[in-house]
Design a protein around this motif. Sequence first.
Motif, mmCIF file in Angstrom:
data_model
loop_
_atom_site.group_PDB
_atom_site.id
_atom_site.type_symbol
_atom_site.label_atom_id
_atom_site.label_comp_id
_atom_site.label_asym_id
_atom_site.label_seq_id
_atom_site.Cartn_x
_atom_site.Cartn_y
_atom_site.Cartn_z
ATOM 1 N N ASP A 68 2.048 1.528 -3.465
ATOM 2 C CA ASP A 68 0.729 2.105 -4.434
ATOM 3 C C ASP A 68 0.806 3.470 -4.117
ATOM 4 N N ALA A 69 1.020 4.018 -3.077
ATOM 5 C CA ALA A 69 0.786 5.611 -2.767
ATOM 6 C C ALA A 69 1.735 6.525 -3.334
ATOM 7 N N SER A 70 2.993 5.629 -3.466
ATOM 8 C CA SER A 70 4.057 6.560 -3.957
ATOM 9 C C SER A 70 4.240 6.252 -5.473
ATOM 10 N N SER A 115 0.913 -1.254 0.104
ATOM 11 C CA SER A 115 0.082 -0.066 -0.134
ATOM 12 C C SER A 115 0.914 1.477 0.018
#
Length: 201
Positions: free
Chosen positions: A170-172, A167
């Motif tokens: 994914d956010a990066s 996660s």
Amino acid sequence: MLKQIRPAIIMIVATTVLTGLAYPFAMTGVSQALFPHQANGSLVEKDGKVIGSSLIGQNFTSDGYFHGRPSATTAADPNDPTKSVAAPYNAANSGASNLGPTNSSLITRIKGDAATLQAQNPNMPVPMDLVTTSGSGLDPDISPDAAYFQIPRVAKARNMDQAKLKSIVDASIESRELGVLGEPLVNVLALNQALDASMKQ
């Protein structure tokens, strides 16, 4: 004769003032006013200290951090200035290895790196950007696949749940510019900062 030389001298002085002084000062002023962060090197700070630039990769080697692309940059050997030694992400000596695809030392290095990476995560194919260097040797980004590939190693080193780590990756992920230019990428320094921040929560 002076009549012919005077216009040439005037043109040299005028061109020097315009292109050598006025234009650089104007562009510096505009960039500082409109894009100060980028104009000053896109520096990244932590606790008030500069820890890097989002434009230049760093040589992360700990298993607890995500690693960037290999770097072929070098520096002068401190023991013999006529020779050079490996100095990953040396911004003062940007460049590639210039080794061709059939060069035996390049092939040996890539095979060795690929074998090491494959042992760390035998369930996934090794992403190409984890074994090849960029043209500058300073690439700060990796592909999302290269980040996902490293999740098992980082999770094990930090005793962390792989789903939580995914996660964070994914956010990066930075998407294509304007939705069409370039490829999705992950800035390694930013990802490792997010990783450290998540450990404090």
